[in-house]
Design an enzyme around this catalytic site. Sequence first.
Site, mmCIF file in Angstrom:
data_model
loop_
_atom_site.group_PDB
_atom_site.id
_atom_site.type_symbol
_atom_site.label_atom_id
_atom_site.label_comp_id
_atom_site.label_asym_id
_atom_site.label_seq_id
_atom_site.Cartn_x
_atom_site.Cartn_y
_atom_site.Cartn_z
ATOM 1 N N ASN A 1 -1.890 -16.280 23.843
ATOM 2 C CA ASN A 1 -2.665 -15.045 24.020
ATOM 3 C C ASN A 1 -4.091 -15.330 24.494
ATOM 4 O O ASN A 1 -4.760 -14.465 25.050
ATOM 5 C CB ASN A 1 -2.691 -14.243 22.713
ATOM 6 C CG ASN A 1 -1.314 -13.685 22.378
ATOM 7 O OD1 ASN A 1 -0.477 -13.512 23.277
ATOM 8 N ND2 ASN A 1 -1.061 -13.425 21.113
ATOM 9 N N ARG B 1 0.853 -1.185 0.000
ATOM 10 C CA ARG B 1 0.000 0.000 0.000
ATOM 11 C C ARG B 1 0.894 1.242 0.000
ATOM 12 O O ARG B 1 1.992 1.221 0.545
ATOM 13 C CB ARG B 1 -0.909 0.016 1.228
ATOM 14 C CG ARG B 1 -2.027 -1.005 1.178
ATOM 15 C CD ARG B 1 -2.980 -0.844 2.357
ATOM 16 N NE ARG B 1 -2.367 -1.181 3.618
ATOM 17 C CZ ARG B 1 -1.920 -0.312 4.510
ATOM 18 N NH1 ARG B 1 -2.054 0.991 4.301
ATOM 19 N NH2 ARG B 1 -1.364 -0.717 5.627
ATOM 20 N N LYS C 1 -9.550 -2.296 1.692
ATOM 21 C CA LYS C 1 -9.285 -1.091 2.488
ATOM 22 C C LYS C 1 -10.072 0.106 1.964
ATOM 23 O O LYS C 1 -10.580 0.918 2.744
ATOM 24 C CB LYS C 1 -7.795 -0.776 2.467
ATOM 25 C CG LYS C 1 -6.904 -1.916 2.948
ATOM 26 C CD LYS C 1 -7.206 -2.295 4.368
ATOM 27 C CE LYS C 1 -6.131 -3.234 4.904
ATOM 28 N NZ LYS C 1 -6.421 -3.644 6.282
ATOM 29 N N ARG D 1 2.074 -12.186 -0.073
ATOM 30 C CA ARG D 1 0.725 -12.448 0.443
ATOM 31 C C ARG D 1 0.134 -13.743 -0.081
ATOM 32 O O ARG D 1 0.512 -14.231 -1.154
ATOM 33 C CB ARG D 1 -0.205 -11.309 0.000
ATOM 34 C CG ARG D 1 0.197 -9.932 0.511
ATOM 35 C CD ARG D 1 -0.284 -9.730 1.917
ATOM 36 N NE ARG D 1 0.100 -8.424 2.454
ATOM 37 C CZ ARG D 1 -0.620 -7.779 3.377
ATOM 38 N NH1 ARG D 1 -1.737 -8.293 3.845
ATOM 39 N NH2 ARG D 1 -0.196 -6.625 3.849
ATOM 40 N N CYS E 1 0.793 -6.719 12.967
ATOM 41 C CA CYS E 1 0.941 -7.009 14.406
ATOM 42 C C CYS E 1 0.285 -8.342 14.766
ATOM 43 O O CYS E 1 0.034 -8.614 15.935
ATOM 44 C CB CYS E 1 0.316 -5.902 15.251
ATOM 45 S SG CYS E 1 1.348 -4.435 15.400
ATOM 46 N N SER F 1 -1.328 -2.690 11.129
ATOM 47 C CA SER F 1 -0.927 -3.702 10.148
ATOM 48 C C SER F 1 0.342 -4.410 10.638
ATOM 49 O O SER F 1 1.195 -3.791 11.264
ATOM 50 C CB SER F 1 -0.653 -3.045 8.794
ATOM 51 O OG SER F 1 -1.789 -2.320 8.383
ATOM 52 N N TYR G 1 -0.972 -3.832 -7.047
ATOM 53 C CA TYR G 1 -0.781 -4.522 -5.770
ATOM 54 C C TYR G 1 -2.100 -4.586 -4.980
ATOM 55 O O TYR G 1 -2.826 -3.576 -4.882
ATOM 56 C CB TYR G 1 0.301 -3.839 -4.918
ATOM 57 C CG TYR G 1 0.257 -4.356 -3.500
ATOM 58 C CD1 TYR G 1 0.809 -5.600 -3.191
ATOM 59 C CD2 TYR G 1 -0.421 -3.672 -2.500
ATOM 60 C CE1 TYR G 1 0.699 -6.122 -1.919
ATOM 61 C CE2 TYR G 1 -0.539 -4.189 -1.222
ATOM 62 C CZ TYR G 1 0.021 -5.419 -0.934
ATOM 63 O OH TYR G 1 -0.113 -5.938 0.323
ATOM 64 N N ASP H 1 -9.569 -9.130 9.579
ATOM 65 C CA ASP H 1 -9.069 -7.788 9.241
ATOM 66 C C ASP H 1 -10.092 -6.666 9.420
ATOM 67 O O ASP H 1 -9.722 -5.581 9.838
ATOM 68 C CB ASP H 1 -8.569 -7.786 7.782
ATOM 69 C CG ASP H 1 -7.682 -6.587 7.450
ATOM 70 O OD1 ASP H 1 -6.869 -6.202 8.310
ATOM 71 O OD2 ASP H 1 -7.804 -6.044 6.346
ATOM 72 N N LYS I 1 -2.796 -9.852 13.466
ATOM 73 C CA LYS I 1 -4.255 -10.020 13.551
ATOM 74 C C LYS I 1 -4.698 -11.386 13.038
ATOM 75 O O LYS I 1 -5.541 -12.030 13.641
ATOM 76 C CB LYS I 1 -4.977 -8.919 12.746
ATOM 77 C CG LYS I 1 -4.924 -7.572 13.417
ATOM 78 C CD LYS I 1 -6.221 -6.747 13.322
ATOM 79 C CE LYS I 1 -6.784 -6.571 11.932
ATOM 80 N NZ LYS I 1 -5.874 -5.773 11.080
ATOM 81 N N ASN J 1 6.451 -8.430 2.293
ATOM 82 C CA ASN J 1 5.002 -8.185 2.246
ATOM 83 C C ASN J 1 4.329 -9.108 1.229
ATOM 84 O O ASN J 1 3.290 -8.776 0.669
ATOM 85 C CB ASN J 1 4.734 -6.716 1.898
ATOM 86 C CG ASN J 1 3.270 -6.335 2.103
ATOM 87 O OD1 ASN J 1 2.613 -6.811 3.030
ATOM 88 N ND2 ASN J 1 2.746 -5.488 1.222
ATOM 89 N N HIS K 1 -11.053 -1.597 11.614
ATOM 90 C CA HIS K 1 -9.916 -2.444 11.218
ATOM 91 C C HIS K 1 -9.717 -3.501 12.303
ATOM 92 O O HIS K 1 -8.756 -3.449 13.064
ATOM 93 C CB HIS K 1 -8.686 -1.542 11.071
ATOM 94 C CG HIS K 1 -7.511 -2.186 10.400
ATOM 95 N ND1 HIS K 1 -6.241 -1.661 10.465
ATOM 96 C CD2 HIS K 1 -7.404 -3.294 9.625
ATOM 97 C CE1 HIS K 1 -5.415 -2.414 9.771
ATOM 98 N NE2 HIS K 1 -6.087 -3.419 9.266
HETATM 99 C C1 OXD Z 1 -3.034 -4.138 6.095
HETATM 100 C C2 OXD Z 1 -3.616 -5.345 5.488
HETATM 101 O O1 OXD Z 1 -2.089 -3.573 5.532
HETATM 102 O O2 OXD Z 1 -4.529 -5.919 6.094
HETATM 103 O O3 OXD Z 1 -3.526 -3.726 7.162
HETATM 104 O O4 OXD Z 1 -3.205 -5.734 4.382
HETATM 105 MN MN MN Z 2 -5.300 -4.755 7.722
#
Ligand code: OXD
Ligand code: MN
Length: 595
Positions: A504, A71, A208, A376, A252, A250, A199, A279, A254, A374, A228
């Site tokens: 966690n 992004r 997003k 995916r 971390c 982003s 991308y 997300d 999720k 990055n 988010h």
């Molecule tokens: C982000 C994603 O960048 O979910 O937050 O791709």
């Molecule tokens: Mn995200």
Amino acid sequence: MALTTNKHVLDWVKEMEDLMTPDKTIWIDGSEGQLRALREEAFRTGEMTELNQDLLPGCVLHHTAKNDVARVEGRTFICTKNRDDAAPINNWMETDEMKAKLIPLYTGCMKGRTMYVIPYCMGPIGSPFSKVGIEVTDSIYVVLNMDIMTRVGVKALRQLGDSNDFVRGQHAKADIDEENRYIVQFPEENAIWSINSGYGGNVLLGKKCFALRIASYQGKKEGWMAEHMLILGIEAPDGETSYITAAFPSACGKTNLAMLIPPEIYAKQGYKVWTVGDDIAWMHIGDDGRLYAINPENGFFGVAPGTNEKSNPNALATTKKGTIFTNVAHNLADNTVWWEGLDKNPPEDAQEWTGVAVNGKEYVANGGKLAHPNSRFTAPAVNCPCLSKEFNNPNGVPVTAMVFGGRRAKTAPLVFQSFDWNHGVYVGSAMASETTAAAAGAVGVVRRDPMAMRPFCGYNMGDYFGHWLEMGKKLGDKAPKIFHVNWFRTDDEGHFIWPGFGDNMRVLMWMLARCKGEVDAVETPIGYVPHAEDINIEGLEEKGITLDVVKGLLDVDKDLWMEDANGVEELYNEIGERVPAELRKQLADLKARLA
Ligand code: OXD
Ligand code: MN
């Protein structure tokens, strides 16, 4: 042939044809036959590579351009008539000015190409909370990704009917020119313009751009929330499931939290964890006055590196069929994929993510990365072994607790609970994360990322905080309880103290006990912190976790918190006068408690 008689859709698609002058237009109906033909075409042109169909049925590999791998926040704009409705946290430009700048870039840009028209639905078909978008694009990659991430085709058009209430998304690859790359949202017009990128986050306009930036604005207008946030359910042995939503910046973890595997102590009692989303959450107040969440997406667009049998076996299993891999390494020996952290055996006969053939073992041993950091996977939600049976529930799931979190080496304790909703909104607004060595730039710099929405809020951040406070007023005592977590405290050598991942859940279980009023807590200046004994650490001794370690993880350093409060004040000053007085008061109260 057009798939609809909806005049608003037909008029707009015609406008797009006139602007971009593609050689032909293909409407995406969502049928398997049409998608198969597009995959075949992408294999012929080299846009995609078909992977080993015995090992990875339905899976394909794609490389983006080298200058187009993430992004681009600097080139992402929210355009409104008035500056203050979007600025200053967002990049802003006046609507007509931006259009005048972009129209020349779009003019004739699909000459010699095909324009695909993708009708898609965000949220379960038939849900009153779902919303429809139409994306036009010249990219087969986008079509195939959208088919995984959303509900595409005739069913989306049926959901729309004759209505004009759809988000108009125009994407064109153009020349993938970085200098002319723009990701632009026009929330006042339900429109998204994306150009010169291929991308994911820039071009899968349902994600997003729509489900966060446009939808957050719609939510403010219509009285709901687009956040988010992941959504997960914890099923107790008696069959009752409690749902938690959680926002993290982003990268971390999720997706890992959303798909966590319960540790042995809970698994043996019969606890289960179910994933609703990893997300984005759209949340509405239900007939019973509680907050309900749906996941508007239909797949996972997850970061590949670091995903493995140990860190996230559910995500790994999800990628075994029907998945698009982007910018991972190609294992040429068996025509599969590889990324850093998948296992310890980089393939020898490999192509790194740019497509260059290398001896992967040597390449990695010399410090090279085979997969882009990055890189995916785009994987269908239905593949996920722990997918919640409520995934397609049109009414969503009731939210018991909301969690905010970030990466903080020292400041934030493992977990604390806000005093009430308004204080929780303060805690969300104060969210921050420290940069890691994995990203470019200095290490340990605090980036303030309110509610993890800094890059995704489609309007003025002060108004957004105000909307959170409004929602709290409407929810009253039915509001979810709000918590803050930090899995990333480090020791003096910089090693993470808390084991994270499945463990966690021990922290989530404390939250649920709090929500049920089953445990008391210690009142501190920042909120309610657990008694160390109330975090279950059975079985964690081998990972170095003792009661004393937990006590350390829960410790609140007032000086660090005062410093943090000053950082929040700077953020509020940057946002300016639209920061609600209530949050200024929360900040002042916190400072008074710390002094
Ligand atoms: C982000 C994603 O960048 O979910 O937050 O791709
Ligand atoms: Mn995200």
